[in-house]
Each structure stands twice: as structure tokens, then as C-alpha cells.
Design an enzyme around this catalytic site. Structure first.
Site, PDB file in Angstrom:
ATOM      1  N   HIS A  63       4.113  -0.451  -2.292  1.00 22.34           N
ATOM      2  CA  HIS A  63       4.617   0.254  -3.465  1.00 22.34           C
ATOM      3  C   HIS A  63       6.096  -0.026  -3.690  1.00 22.34           C
ATOM      4  O   HIS A  63       6.834  -0.284  -2.742  1.00 22.34           O
ATOM      5  CB  HIS A  63       4.461   1.764  -3.308  1.00 22.34           C
ATOM      6  CG  HIS A  63       3.067   2.217  -3.110  1.00 22.34           C
ATOM      7  ND1 HIS A  63       2.745   3.299  -2.326  1.00 22.34           N
ATOM      8  CD2 HIS A  63       1.883   1.747  -3.588  1.00 22.34           C
ATOM      9  CE1 HIS A  63       1.427   3.482  -2.335  1.00 22.34           C
ATOM     10  NE2 HIS A  63       0.893   2.547  -3.089  1.00 22.34           N
ATOM     11  N   LYS A  73      14.368   4.651   0.317  1.00 26.31           N
ATOM     12  CA  LYS A  73      13.608   5.631   1.098  1.00 26.31           C
ATOM     13  C   LYS A  73      14.145   5.692   2.520  1.00 26.31           C
ATOM     14  O   LYS A  73      14.532   4.677   3.087  1.00 26.31           O
ATOM     15  CB  LYS A  73      12.134   5.225   1.197  1.00 26.31           C
ATOM     16  CG  LYS A  73      11.428   5.062  -0.112  1.00 26.31           C
ATOM     17  CD  LYS A  73      10.010   4.521   0.109  1.00 26.31           C
ATOM     18  CE  LYS A  73       9.313   4.282  -1.208  1.00 26.31           C
ATOM     19  NZ  LYS A  73       7.988   3.697  -1.029  1.00 26.31           N
ATOM     20  N   TYR A 133       9.094  11.311   3.666  1.00 29.01           N
ATOM     21  CA  TYR A 133       9.969  10.377   2.952  1.00 29.01           C
ATOM     22  C   TYR A 133      11.080  11.154   2.257  1.00 29.01           C
ATOM     23  O   TYR A 133      10.793  12.069   1.499  1.00 29.01           O
ATOM     24  CB  TYR A 133       9.254   9.688   1.798  1.00 29.01           C
ATOM     25  CG  TYR A 133       7.975   8.992   2.050  1.00 29.01           C
ATOM     26  CD1 TYR A 133       7.932   7.611   2.003  1.00 29.01           C
ATOM     27  CD2 TYR A 133       6.782   9.691   2.238  1.00 29.01           C
ATOM     28  CE1 TYR A 133       6.735   6.945   2.169  1.00 29.01           C
ATOM     29  CE2 TYR A 133       5.594   9.034   2.411  1.00 29.01           C
ATOM     30  CZ  TYR A 133       5.579   7.648   2.374  1.00 29.01           C
ATOM     31  OH  TYR A 133       4.396   6.998   2.534  1.00 29.01           O
ATOM     32  N   ASP A 172      -4.367   1.628  -4.724  1.00 26.44           N
ATOM     33  CA  ASP A 172      -4.008   0.566  -3.792  1.00 26.44           C
ATOM     34  C   ASP A 172      -5.098  -0.494  -3.701  1.00 26.44           C
ATOM     35  O   ASP A 172      -4.802  -1.686  -3.617  1.00 26.44           O
ATOM     36  CB  ASP A 172      -3.702   1.145  -2.407  1.00 26.44           C
ATOM     37  CG  ASP A 172      -2.401   1.943  -2.404  1.00 26.44           C
ATOM     38  OD1 ASP A 172      -1.577   1.751  -3.323  1.00 26.44           O
ATOM     39  OD2 ASP A 172      -2.217   2.753  -1.488  1.00 26.44           O
TER      40      ASP A 172
END
Length: 192
Positions: A63, A73, A133, A172
Site C-alpha cells: 500500500h 508511517k 501504525y 489486496d
């Protein structure tokens, strides 16, 4: 805080100091001022996410959010173990399309810092794995892109031996090829 620079420019393992005594332990997981002083990166957390994966061999990714909504991140495993894969997609980078895999687990306090301009994904290696995250931009479904985890142009080593049952979301599983990505990322060296 210990900073380990990995093989892709800007990609780092960040390990906080842990203070232990008879009660247990304490660690400062993130300090914006100290992180910027030590890395030269201005990383301001605006959102904290948690993913929970019930099955071993759940794959999330690859991603990225495209500019102007690109995200950096800082992630850590709260419970379980993952194999994280990161791909440099910054045009002009000395490591363009290079990838790194890193194993993270709840047995250490290491966190992976993934700068803007990277694809990111992971495979769970234990059931009921939880990943936290911290991100510096809000989620933007309009600019989010999902690239197939097994895209041959990217060379992520997922350490699969064959025959594993993989668990992926529809997003995905139906991810695009990297060749079809509207890639707007360019490499800009960080000066410290």
C-alpha cells in the site's frame, strides 16, 4: 532512542530505551522532538491505526497513498510477529525499486519508520497479530493505491515456501500491477 538506518535511504528501525525495575518496564515509544533531532525528519502523528490479523499468512499490502496525501508511517508489533516488506518507489532514488524485508515482533520494541515514497506491506507469522501504525497524514481512499504483493517487478521476499494458504482482502487480492501505478514520488535526499 536507537536509530538503525536500513538499506533504503530514509528507512529506519527505531528502538526506544526501556527502563526496567521490579514493577516491570517503561519506554517512551515516540518523542517527536527527539525523533526529529536524531533523524532530521519532521514526523507529526495525526492518526494512529491498529490492524488485527487472526490468521497466520495474512498479507496486507502493498500500500501507499499518493501525493498530496502521502503518508510516512512508524509501526510496531503489539502482539505476534510479522515479516514486513518495503519497496522504494521514489523516482531518482539510488535504490529505486529496491526492497527490504524486516521481521518485527512483540518480543522487542523495534519500530519501523517508512518514509513517504515507499510501498509497504506485511505477512503475519503468528495468529492474532496486532500492528500499530502512527501516520503523519489522514487516510485518503481517493489516493490510496494497492499493488499486488507478488508483483514480479518488485521482488519482495515474502519467505513463502509454497503451499501456504494466504489470507488477503479483496482490495489486496485485486491489487494493480506496479507498472500501472500513477507514481508521483521523486527522491529528495534528507539533509541532517
Amino acid at each position: 532512542m536507537e536509530i538503525e538506518h536500513l538499506d533504503l535511504p530514509g528507512l529506519m528501525l527505531v528502538t526506544p530505551r526501556v527502563f526496567e525495575d521490579g514493577r516491570g518496564s517503561f519506554s517512551e515509544m515516540f518523542n517527536e522532538r527527539e525523533f526529529q533531532r536524531r533523524t532530521g525528519v519532521d514526523f507529526r502523528v495525526v492518526q494512529v491505526n491498529r490492524s488485527v490479523s487472526a490468521q497466520i499468512n495474512t498479507i496486507r499490502g502493498l500500500h501507499a497513498q499518493m501525493p498530496p496525501d502521502a503518508q510516512a508511517k512508524l509501526l510496531r508489533v503489539e502482539h505476534g510477529r510479522i515479516l514486513d516488506c518495503v519497496v522504494d518507489i521514489r523516482r531518482g532514488s539510488p535504490t529505486y525499486l529496491g526492497s527490504v524485508t524486516v521481521e518485527l515482533s512483540d518480543e522487542d520494541d523495534a519500530q519501523l519508520f517508512v518514509p513517504k515514497g515507499f510501498l509497504h506491506g506485511f505477512r503475519t507469522m503468528e495468529p492474532n497479530t496486532r500492528v500499530i501504525y502512527k501516520v503523519d497524514a489522514h487516510y485518503s481512499p481517493q489516493t490510496e493505491r494497492s499493488i499486488r504483493f507478488d508483483d514480479v517487478d518488485l521482488g519482495c521476499d515474502w519467505q513463502l515456501v509454497g503451499g501456504e494458504e494466504l489470507y488477503l482482502s479483496d482490495k489486496d487480492r485485486d491489487g494493480m500491477a506496479f507498472a500501472d501505478l500513477d507514481n508521483a514520488f521523486t527522491y529528495q535526499p534528507v539533509r541532517m
